[in-house]
Scaffold this motif. Structure first.
Motif, PDB file in Angstrom:
ATOM      1  N   GLY A  23      -5.294   9.806  -0.865  1.00  0.00           N
ATOM      2  CA  GLY A  23      -5.205  10.066   0.577  1.00  0.00           C
ATOM      3  C   GLY A  23      -6.462  10.783   1.022  1.00  0.00           C
ATOM      4  N   TYR A  24      -6.804  10.642   2.308  1.00  0.00           N
ATOM      5  CA  TYR A  24      -8.022  11.286   2.804  1.00  0.00           C
ATOM      6  C   TYR A  24      -7.739  12.737   3.186  1.00  0.00           C
ATOM      7  N   TYR A  25      -8.777  13.562   3.096  1.00  0.00           N
ATOM      8  CA  TYR A  25      -8.631  14.989   3.363  1.00  0.00           C
ATOM      9  C   TYR A  25      -8.312  15.230   4.846  1.00  0.00           C
ATOM     10  N   GLU A  26      -7.165  15.855   5.089  1.00  0.00           N
ATOM     11  CA  GLU A  26      -6.762  16.230   6.457  1.00  0.00           C
ATOM     12  C   GLU A  26      -6.923  15.061   7.431  1.00  0.00           C
ATOM     13  N   ASN A  27      -6.427  13.899   7.051  1.00  0.00           N
ATOM     14  CA  ASN A  27      -6.553  12.730   7.920  1.00  0.00           C
ATOM     15  C   ASN A  27      -5.371  11.796   7.653  1.00  0.00           C
ATOM     16  N   ASP A  28      -4.233  12.121   8.257  1.00  0.00           N
ATOM     17  CA  ASP A  28      -3.003  11.384   7.955  1.00  0.00           C
ATOM     18  C   ASP A  28      -3.065   9.927   8.415  1.00  0.00           C
ATOM     19  N   ASP A  29      -3.693   9.699   9.573  1.00  0.00           N
ATOM     20  CA  ASP A  29      -3.721   8.323  10.079  1.00  0.00           C
ATOM     21  C   ASP A  29      -4.468   7.409   9.112  1.00  0.00           C
ATOM     22  N   ALA A  30      -5.663   7.868   8.721  1.00  0.00           N
ATOM     23  CA  ALA A  30      -6.465   7.047   7.795  1.00  0.00           C
ATOM     24  C   ALA A  30      -5.727   6.906   6.466  1.00  0.00           C
ATOM     25  N   SER A  31      -5.060   7.955   6.028  1.00  0.00           N
ATOM     26  CA  SER A  31      -4.365   7.897   4.738  1.00  0.00           C
ATOM     27  C   SER A  31      -3.232   6.876   4.783  1.00  0.00           C
ATOM     28  N   ARG A  32      -2.469   6.893   5.879  1.00  0.00           N
ATOM     29  CA  ARG A  32      -1.343   5.955   5.976  1.00  0.00           C
ATOM     30  C   ARG A  32      -1.827   4.517   5.888  1.00  0.00           C
ATOM     31  N   ALA A  33      -2.951   4.224   6.536  1.00  0.00           N
ATOM     32  CA  ALA A  33      -3.433   2.842   6.602  1.00  0.00           C
ATOM     33  C   ALA A  33      -4.036   2.367   5.282  1.00  0.00           C
ATOM     34  N   ALA A  34      -4.297   3.304   4.372  1.00  0.00           N
ATOM     35  CA  ALA A  34      -5.116   2.942   3.207  1.00  0.00           C
ATOM     36  C   ALA A  34      -4.322   2.413   2.004  1.00  0.00           C
ATOM     37  N   PHE A  35      -3.001   2.492   2.062  1.00  0.00           N
ATOM     38  CA  PHE A  35      -2.218   2.147   0.863  1.00  0.00           C
ATOM     39  C   PHE A  35      -1.171   1.083   1.166  1.00  0.00           C
ATOM     40  N   ASP A  36      -0.819   0.281   0.150  1.00  0.00           N
ATOM     41  CA  ASP A  36       0.279  -0.673   0.344  1.00  0.00           C
ATOM     42  C   ASP A  36       1.603   0.038   0.002  1.00  0.00           C
ATOM     43  N   GLY A  37       2.708  -0.698   0.123  1.00  0.00           N
ATOM     44  CA  GLY A  37       4.023  -0.091  -0.069  1.00  0.00           C
ATOM     45  C   GLY A  37       4.233   0.476  -1.461  1.00  0.00           C
ATOM     46  N   GLU A  38       3.434   0.003  -2.432  1.00  0.00           N
ATOM     47  CA  GLU A  38       3.599   0.488  -3.815  1.00  0.00           C
ATOM     48  C   GLU A  38       2.578   1.558  -4.179  1.00  0.00           C
ATOM     49  N   GLY A  39       1.814   2.011  -3.174  1.00  0.00           N
ATOM     50  CA  GLY A  39       0.868   3.098  -3.439  1.00  0.00           C
ATOM     51  C   GLY A  39      -0.497   2.648  -3.938  1.00  0.00           C
ATOM     52  N   TRP A  40      -0.781   1.340  -3.916  1.00  0.00           N
ATOM     53  CA  TRP A  40      -2.123   0.871  -4.300  1.00  0.00           C
ATOM     54  C   TRP A  40      -3.074   1.115  -3.133  1.00  0.00           C
ATOM     55  N   PHE A  41      -4.325   1.418  -3.471  1.00  0.00           N
ATOM     56  CA  PHE A  41      -5.343   1.661  -2.442  1.00  0.00           C
ATOM     57  C   PHE A  41      -5.983   0.339  -2.007  1.00  0.00           C
ATOM     58  N   ARG A  42      -6.043   0.146  -0.688  1.00  0.00           N
ATOM     59  CA  ARG A  42      -6.676  -1.067  -0.142  1.00  0.00           C
ATOM     60  C   ARG A  42      -8.184  -0.853  -0.082  1.00  0.00           C
ATOM     61  N   THR A  43      -8.933  -1.684  -0.787  1.00  0.00           N
ATOM     62  CA  THR A  43     -10.391  -1.478  -0.815  1.00  0.00           C
ATOM     63  C   THR A  43     -11.069  -2.033   0.435  1.00  0.00           C
ATOM     64  N   GLY A  44     -10.419  -2.986   1.121  1.00  0.00           N
ATOM     65  CA  GLY A  44     -11.101  -3.627   2.254  1.00  0.00           C
ATOM     66  C   GLY A  44     -12.083  -4.694   1.795  1.00  0.00           C
ATOM     67  N   ASP A  45     -12.156  -4.928   0.492  1.00  0.00           N
ATOM     68  CA  ASP A  45     -13.012  -5.994  -0.052  1.00  0.00           C
ATOM     69  C   ASP A  45     -12.145  -7.210  -0.389  1.00  0.00           C
TER      70      ASP A  45
END
Ligand code: AMP
Length: 548
Positions: free
Chosen positions: A398-420
């Motif tokens: 998760g991103y530091y003190e940034n809930d919106d960005a953190s929410r958008a960054a992971f799938d339902g199983e907690g994997w990080f979306r690279t955007g690649d």
């Protein structure tokens, strides 16, 4: 049943302690901002790190406090890495090439209490300090003799800070999940997002990179020059990996042009160097000019952007192995390395080249999957392409003190979306097809901007190339190729398209080619496509005009 082994925390300080004891004679060489060459050993570095740690403590800096840096690659920056993390504070490296407003945003968002600054960046800090009320101390990274008069109230001198303090320290024992360092990604839209590394993630990542020490030439017999900056994702972990493997570190300071790198590599008998493709364009041009290579250089690690075939071939022509790597700030950053197994990765030079052009295989402790638009996993057959998702102990949660960005960054199983967007082949090689936002969607088919750029870079008249999507009434989007011509080159549009037609499918050829003197790059050396998109926002492709 629990195992019965000691529950000892993984701490960053242990990396340098180990180097001081086991690779005590290992060298750290720096070309300084002041202009001279500074040398010492890991053992001596450990002593000065202890002195700095004492100084920080005496200035009231302790656990959880953010200690920021605006500095080049050099021994003092290296010392701050270890001193800050060692006492449980957070080493926050800031990219000085960011827009000043972004620097202000980052310092305030991180609430940095101390700011260490190289002489080069002192004017920048002087102009911004009034907007950074959280900063209590500015430390100028130089000695008393070089300390210029500064408008900053109470600026401290780095060497004065260390002088006379004990060169030994017993590090506090920390929970291994304590934050060790912080780096903001220089996103092309919105505010930068903070990635907060822990001691555990940093040590595990260093070990996973270190597992490849022989393949990437990071053994105690090697001398590695990080062109990748200490101010961005920890110079791809080299300041943590080299001390444990015992490789010497050669820091280039502020001079990163081809001639300066060549001279330093040559003089210091550098065997390996890590950096982004743009830097290597400069070094290769210098090697061509001198018709020579830096004497001991045997290996280049290239990442941050895709590596064109022409670059790998030119390095190989000089007996320098070019290893392709991929990663992200959010991944500490190394995610994959293109280390070729002779028994498995291609029988002919051409088959091996096809693998080298891919971004390599995952690192130990990095899990990878590719998914379709519905989030369902796609086969690892080297054909299906989809968004690449990763997870592992050195991937951000998760991103530091940034809930919106953190929410958008992971799938339902907690994997990080690279955007690649990537393919993964049965041997585990990933191929980064494009960034999701850069891919060109033409009549329901995807055209990879990276493919087109790399193909264009193979033309001798092309120094650099960028491809962006432009709107098209029939196809939705079509590619525009922007070319920086090589010095003295005269090739025109038709010539370049004819060349590309021998390399790539006809339907994915660019609809137009325009020439530019230079291309915009981000603060970390990547093509800044957002700026190109803005620049060419009103541009109408000739094919779009015809179809109207
Ligand atoms: P950063 O966090 O600034 O290091 O940027 C990470 C992004 O850089 C990745 O998500 C990729 O889009 C891009 N990138 C890094 N390495 C490569 C590579 N070898 N080939 C293509 N793209 C890369």
């Amino acid at each position: 049943m629990r195992g019965l082994m000691m529950d000892r925390p993984l701490q960053v300080s242990a990396l340098l302690d180990y180097a001081a004891e086991v690779h005590g004679a290992g060298a750290v060489v720096s070309r300084t901002v002041e202009g001279c060459i500074h040398r010492y050993t890991y053992r001596e570095a450990r002593g000065r790190v202890a002195q700095l740690a004492h100084a920080l403590g005496e200035h009231g800096i302790g656990r959880g406090d953010r200690v920021a840096t605006l500095a080049w690659n050099g021994y003092r920056h290296f010392e701050i890495y270890y001193a800050a993390s060692g006492i449980g504070a957070v080493c926050h490296t800031i990219n000085p090439r960011l827009f000043p407003d972004q620097v202000v945003y980052i310092v305030n968002h991180a609430a940095d209490r101390v700011l260490f600054v190289d002489l080069t960046f002192l004017p920048l800090v002087e102009s911004l300090i009034g907007r950074m009320p959280c900063v209590e101390h500015v430390v100028v990274m130089t000695d008393a003799a070089q300390m210029r008069g500064t408008a900053l109230p109470n600026a401290l001198c780095y060497e004065d800070l260390l002088a006379g303090r004990p060169a030994a320290i017993d590090w506090p024992e920390l929970d291994e999940n304590t934050a060790a360092s912080l780096c903001y990604t220089s996103g092309t839209t919105g505010n930068p997002k903070g990635v907060l590394y822990s001691h555990r993630s940093t040590v595990l990542h260093a070990l996973s990179v270190g597992l490849n020490a022989a393949s990437v030439r990071l053994t105690h017999a090697d001398r590695v020059l990080p062109v990748v900056p200490l101010f961005h994702v920890n110079a791809w972990a080299l300041p943590y990996v080299a001390p444990v493997t015992g490789a010497a570190l050669v820091f280039p300071g502020p001079k990163l042009d081809g001639a300066s790198l060549f001279d330093l590599m040559d003089a210091e008998r550098v065997t390996a160097s890590w950096g982004v493709p743009t830097v290597w364009l400069g070094l290769l041009a210098e090697m061509r000019r001198r018709n020579a290579k830096p004497a001991a250089l045997a290996s280049i690690l290239v990442g941050g952007s895709a590596v064109p075939r022409a670059m790998i071939e030119e390095f190989e022509g000089w007996q320098i192995e070019a290893i392709h790597g991929w990663g992200m700030t959010e991944m500490s950053p190394v995610g994959s390395l293109g280390i070729i197994r002779k028994d498995q990765d291609g029988k002919t030079p051409e088959e091996r080249m096809a693998r080298k052009l891919k971004q390599g295989r995952r690192m130990f402790m990095v899990d990878m999957k590719i998914v379709g638009p519905d989030g369902a996993p796609l086969p690892k057959d080297g054909i299906a392409s989809g968004e690449l998702l990763v997870r592992g102990p050195a991937v951000t949660g998760g991103y530091y003190e940034n809930d919106d960005a953190s929410r958008a960054a992971f799938d339902g199983e907690g994997w990080f979306r690279t955007g690649d967007i990537a393919t993964i082949d049965p041997d585990g090689f990933i191929l980064i097809v494009d960034r999701i936002k850069d891919i060109i969607k033409s009549g329901g088919e995807w055209i990879s901007s990276i493919d087109l750029e790399n193909a264009a870079m193979g033309h001798p008249a092309v120094a650099e190339a960028a491809v962006i999507a432009l709107p098209h009434p029939k196809w939705g989007e079509r590619p525009l190729l922007i070319v920086v011509p090589a010095v003295g080159a005269t090739a025109g549009k038709d010539d370049i398209i004819a060349f590309l037609a021998t390399k790539i499918a006809k339907w994915s050829l660019p609809d137009d080619v325009v020439f530019a003197e230079s291309l915009p790059h981000t603060a970390t050396g990547k093509l800044q496509k957002s700026e190109l998109r803005e620049q060419f926002a009103g541009y109408v492709l000739p094919t779009a005009r015809k179809d109207r």
